[in-house]
Enzyme design. Structure first.
Site, PDB file in Angstrom:
ATOM      1  N   GLU A   1     125.646 -69.821  70.906  1.00 62.41           N
ATOM      2  CA  GLU A   1     126.262 -70.409  69.716  1.00 62.41           C
ATOM      3  C   GLU A   1     127.391 -71.367  70.089  1.00 62.41           C
ATOM      4  OE1 GLU A   1     125.239 -70.430  66.741  1.00 62.41           O
ATOM      5  OE2 GLU A   1     123.640 -68.958  66.964  1.00 62.41           O
TER       6      GLU A   1
ATOM      7  N   TYR B   1     131.985 -69.878  61.252  1.00 60.17           N
ATOM      8  CA  TYR B   1     130.576 -70.037  61.587  1.00 60.17           C
ATOM      9  C   TYR B   1     130.185 -69.154  62.773  1.00 60.17           C
ATOM     10  CZ  TYR B   1     126.331 -71.602  63.666  1.00 60.17           C
ATOM     11  OH  TYR B   1     125.083 -71.584  64.227  1.00 60.17           O
TER      12      TYR B   1
ATOM     13  N   ASP C   1     126.465 -74.037  58.616  1.00 61.38           N
ATOM     14  CA  ASP C   1     126.691 -75.143  59.541  1.00 61.38           C
ATOM     15  C   ASP C   1     126.139 -76.419  58.906  1.00 61.38           C
ATOM     16  OD1 ASP C   1     123.942 -74.857  59.723  1.00 61.38           O
ATOM     17  OD2 ASP C   1     123.882 -74.968  61.912  1.00 61.38           O
TER      18      ASP C   1
END
Length: 348
Positions: A37, A120, A138
Site C-alpha cells: 500500500e 487511506y 483513494d
C-alpha cells in the site's frame, strides 16, 4: 440510490473473476500488505511489483526492516520516488518492533498512530489484512463513487472524503477487504479517468452518471495550483584521484539522498567557491541539462563541470560530503535526476 445488496454482489462477482494477479493478494500478512500500500501510493502497479519482490526478499520481517540502516532502505526504494514514504514507513516499522513486539497492531486506532499512516492506509491495511469494516477512499474510489451516484461534490475537499466514507461504510460491514479491493480494481481497469469502458462495466445498471450522460464530467476536482519552477545549477567536481564530490541532502525534500553539489542558480558560483574555499574555473556552458518534476514543483537543472582538479587533502568539507568513484555509484542512493547526470558522465 444504489441497491446495496445487488450492487455489491455484481461488483464482487466481477472482482472474483477478473482481479489482476498481484503478489500482495496472495498473503494476509499485514506487514506485506502495508508494504504494498505504501509503494502503490502515486505509483503504478506494474512498477511496484518488482520493487515489492526485492524489498520483501531483503526485509522479509518487521525485525529485518527495523534493524536496517535508513540508507539501505532508501537504496531498495530508489527509483520509486516520494522518498518520505520510505522514511516514514521505516520509522513506523521501528515503532512496531519496539512497541508491539514486531506485530502490526490489528487495532485501527493504534495503527493510525504510527508515522505516515493516514486514513487511506489505515483503512486499506486494516480491511485487507484483518477484514475490519473500514472503507478505503483513494483516487479510484472517488471516481467510481462519484459516477455511480452522479455526485458533483468537489473531491479535493476533506469534507467530501468524509461524506464518501460514511456512504460506503454499510458496504464494508462484511467482506471489507474484498469490497475495497474490488472498488479500486474497478477504477483501475474499467472506470478509468479517460475513455471509461462503460459498456464492459459489471455495475453499469447501477450507474447514475451513465444514465444521465455525465460520466466524462466526473469526478469534480478543483484545478491544482501551477507548479513552481526552481532553477538549479549542479557541479561536477573531481579530485586528483578522479573521484567525484557528492553531498547528502539534509533538506526535507529527498532527505538523506546523495547528489552532486547543487545550488539555486542566482549565486551558485559563489557557493562553489565557498564550498571549496578557493576560486576555480567552471565551464562556461552547461555540460548537461535536465528537468525533474515533483508533485508541487519542478527543478530546472543545468550541470556544469569544475575544470580544475581539486586536491582533496587541501579542502575541509562538512560531514555530509564525500568523494566517490564513478564505478561505486551503486553504493549510494541517488534520486532519478542525479542518475541521469551519472549516466551522462559514464557515457563520456
Amino acid at each position: 440510490m444504489l441497491d446495496q445488496n445487488s450492487f455489491k454482489k455484481d461488483l464482487l462477482s466481477w472482482f472474483d473473476e477478473n482481479q489482476r494477479a498481484m503478489p500482495w493478494r496472495e498473503t494476509t500478512n499485514p506487514y506485506y500488505i502495508w508494504i504494498s500500500e505504501v509503494m502503490l501510493q502515486q505509483t503504478q502497479v506494474k512498477t511496484v511489483i518488482d520493487y515489492y519482490h526485492r524489498f520483501t526478499e531483503r526485509f522479509p520481517t518487521v525485525a529485518d526492516l527495523s534493524d536496517a540502516h535508513q540508507d539501505e532502505v532508501l537504496k531498495y526504494w530508489e527509483g520509486l520516488g516520494y522518498y518520505s514514504r520510505a522514511r516514514n514507513f521505516h520509522h513506523a516499522i521501528q515503532e512496531v518492533q519496539t512497541k508491539y513486539n514486531g506485530q502490526v497492531p490489528s487495532n485501527p486506532d493504534l495503527f493510525k498512530q504510527l508515522k505516515g499512516v493516514g486514513p487511506y492506509t489505515q483503512a486499506a491495511v486494516m480491511s485487507i489484512a484483518f477484514d475490519l469494516p473500514l472503507p478505503t477512499v483513494d483516487g479510484n474510489v472517488f471516481r467510481v463513487w462519484s459516477r455511480l451516484n452522479n455526485d458533483f461534490s468537489d473531491t479535493t475537499k476533506q469534507s467530501v472524503r468524509k461524506k464518501f466514507e460514511d456512504e460506503l461504510r454499510p458496504y464494508v460491514a462484511t467482506q471489507a477487504g474484498q469490497f475495497n479491493q474490488a472498488m479500486m480494481e474497478l477504477g483501475a481497469l474499467i472506470c478509468t479517468p479517460k475513455s471509461p469502458l462503460c459498456l464492459l462495466c459489471p455495475v453499469q445498471s447501477h450507474c447514475e452518471a451513465l444514465e444521465q450522460g455525465t460520466v466524462d464530467d466526473l469526478p469534480v476536482k478543483t484545478k491544482k495550483v501551477k507548479k513552481k519552477t526552481i532553477h538549479q545549477n549542479c557541479y561536477v567536481i573531481k579530485n586528483k584521484q578522479g573521484e567525484l564530490l557528492i553531498e547528502q541532502r539534509t533538506e526535507k525534500l529527498l532527505n538523506g539522498m546523495w547528489e552532486f553539489p547543487m545550488y539555486e542558480a542566482a549565486h551558485s558560483e559563489e557557493d562553489v567557491y565557498d564550498l571549496l574555499k578557493q576560486d576555480v574555473s567552471i565551464s562556461e556552458a552547461p555540460i548537461f541539462k535536465l528537468k525533474h518534476q515533483f508533485t508541487h514543483l519542478t527543478w530546472d537543472i543545468k550541470v556544469f563541470s569544475v575544470d580544475d582538479t581539486i586536491d582533496a587533502d587541501q579542502v575541509e568539507l562538512a560531514e555530509n560530503f564525500t568523494w566517490m568513484k564513478l564505478e561505486d555509484r551503486d553504493q549510494f542512493n541517488f534520486p532519478a535526476s542525479m542518475h541521469k547526470v551519472l549516466d551522462a558522465l559514464e557515457s563520456k
